[in-house]
Design a protein around this motif. Sequence first.
Motif, short mmCIF file in Angstrom:
data_model
loop_
_atom_site.label_atom_id
_atom_site.label_comp_id
_atom_site.label_asym_id
_atom_site.label_seq_id
_atom_site.Cartn_x
_atom_site.Cartn_y
_atom_site.Cartn_z
N LEU A 1 1.76 6.27 1.88
CA LEU A 1 0.73 5.29 1.50
C LEU A 1 -0.17 5.85 0.40
N ILE A 2 -0.81 4.95 -0.33
CA ILE A 2 -1.72 5.36 -1.41
C ILE A 2 -2.88 6.17 -0.85
N ASP A 3 -3.50 6.96 -1.70
CA ASP A 3 -4.64 7.78 -1.28
C ASP A 3 -5.84 6.90 -0.97
N GLY A 4 -6.70 7.41 -0.12
CA GLY A 4 -7.98 6.75 0.13
C GLY A 4 -7.96 5.71 1.22
N MET A 5 -6.84 5.60 1.94
CA MET A 5 -6.81 4.63 3.04
C MET A 5 -7.46 5.24 4.28
N GLY A 6 -7.97 4.37 5.16
CA GLY A 6 -8.62 4.84 6.37
C GLY A 6 -7.60 5.27 7.42
N GLU A 7 -8.10 5.64 8.59
CA GLU A 7 -7.24 6.05 9.70
C GLU A 7 -6.43 4.84 10.18
N VAL B 1 -15.55 0.47 -5.03
CA VAL B 1 -16.82 -0.11 -4.54
C VAL B 1 -16.94 -0.01 -3.02
N GLY B 2 -16.09 0.80 -2.42
CA GLY B 2 -16.27 1.14 -1.01
C GLY B 2 -15.61 0.23 0.01
N VAL B 3 -14.63 -0.56 -0.43
CA VAL B 3 -13.90 -1.39 0.53
C VAL B 3 -12.98 -0.48 1.35
N THR B 4 -12.97 -0.69 2.66
CA THR B 4 -12.13 0.13 3.55
C THR B 4 -10.80 -0.57 3.80
N PHE B 5 -9.72 0.17 3.63
CA PHE B 5 -8.39 -0.36 3.92
C PHE B 5 -7.81 0.40 5.11
N LEU B 6 -7.56 -0.32 6.21
CA LEU B 6 -7.05 0.33 7.41
C LEU B 6 -5.60 -0.06 7.66
N PRO B 7 -4.70 0.92 7.65
CA PRO B 7 -3.29 0.59 7.92
C PRO B 7 -3.04 0.37 9.41
N CYS B 8 -2.10 -0.51 9.71
CA CYS B 8 -1.73 -0.81 11.09
C CYS B 8 -0.73 0.24 11.57
N GLN B 9 -1.08 0.92 12.63
CA GLN B 9 -0.24 2.00 13.16
C GLN B 9 1.14 1.49 13.58
N MET B 10 1.14 0.35 14.26
CA MET B 10 2.41 -0.20 14.75
C MET B 10 3.38 -0.50 13.61
N THR B 11 2.84 -1.08 12.52
CA THR B 11 3.69 -1.38 11.35
C THR B 11 4.24 -0.10 10.74
N PHE C 1 0.81 -1.22 0.00
CA PHE C 1 0.00 0.00 0.00
C PHE C 1 0.84 1.28 0.00
N VAL C 2 2.17 1.09 -0.10
CA VAL C 2 3.05 2.25 -0.31
C VAL C 2 2.91 2.64 -1.78
N LYS C 3 2.93 3.94 -2.04
CA LYS C 3 2.81 4.40 -3.43
C LYS C 3 3.88 3.73 -4.30
N ASP C 4 3.48 3.34 -5.51
CA ASP C 4 4.39 2.64 -6.42
C ASP C 4 5.68 3.40 -6.70
N LYS C 5 5.57 4.72 -6.78
CA LYS C 5 6.76 5.48 -7.17
C LYS C 5 7.70 5.78 -6.01
N LYS C 6 7.29 5.46 -4.78
CA LYS C 6 8.18 5.61 -3.63
C LYS C 6 9.25 4.54 -3.71
N ASP D 1 -4.87 -2.91 -10.13
CA ASP D 1 -6.16 -2.56 -10.72
C ASP D 1 -7.30 -3.00 -9.81
N LEU D 2 -7.15 -4.20 -9.25
CA LEU D 2 -8.20 -4.74 -8.37
C LEU D 2 -8.30 -3.90 -7.10
N LEU D 3 -7.15 -3.44 -6.62
CA LEU D 3 -7.13 -2.57 -5.43
C LEU D 3 -7.92 -1.30 -5.70
N GLU D 4 -7.69 -0.71 -6.89
CA GLU D 4 -8.42 0.51 -7.24
C GLU D 4 -9.92 0.24 -7.37
#
Lengths: 165, 78
Positions: free
Chosen positions: A139-145, A118-128, A53-58, A110-113
């Motif tokens: 991280l990519i745009d549109g991720m949750g808190e 379609v409204g799937v929520t992606f939540l990143p782990c703070q500890m990680t 979920f890190v941006k591809d160009k990073k 593509d599937l991630l986009e």
Amino acid sequence: MTAAAADKPKKLVIICYSGELEKTWATMILASTAGAMEMETTVFVTFWGLQTFVKDKKRITGENWMQKMMSFMQRPGASHRPLSKMNFMGMGPWMMFKLAKKYNVAKPKDLLEMAQAVGVTFLPCQMTMDMFGLKREDLIDGMGEPVGAATALQLMTEADSTLFI
Amino acid sequence: MGNLDIKLKVDASGLSCPLPILKASQGIKSVASGELVEVVATDPGSVKDFEAWSKSTGNAMVEHSAEGGKFRYVIRRK
């Protein structure tokens, strides 16, 4: 039966733990399809999974030399996932993408986009994020808190189905 | 067959799982409740998948047929 069943949406929680191409593919296929099936879908993204979920160009992420070196040795981004078997320095994934194109199989990115659309929520782990020195803007745009294990467990106990991938 | 008032046609020919379902889902969201969407796919796995998707979403399968490797689904938006 269908109307009654569809009135209360089913809940799916996926713990996206792994960062290999084949497992990322499984996560993205299931998440996007669950979203299309109008299931309330949450993906908790942790450990190696967060690299996807890190941006591809990073190219290099992290704040200290150890974190930077980790990111150098395993290129982050949804388009740069290695295979757990037959990776052959990237030759394996290259062939997989060739085959995917030939057989009209959508790539994980593509599937991630589509899952996000379609409204799937992606939540990143703070500890990680802390441990790998990842910032929100890495991280990519549109991720949750960012959240922790307690949130993940609460979502899991309330879900109709839970997957650890 | 000919008397169905299809609002939108989605061509998912040649696409592999789960793209026919994702395309159907996008399509159905662009029509109003009660309107019909026709999806054509060539993925043999889509037969069972469209059944499951229809059951899960409540969008009813009005008609489906298989002919010459083409699978055709007509779905009514809930």
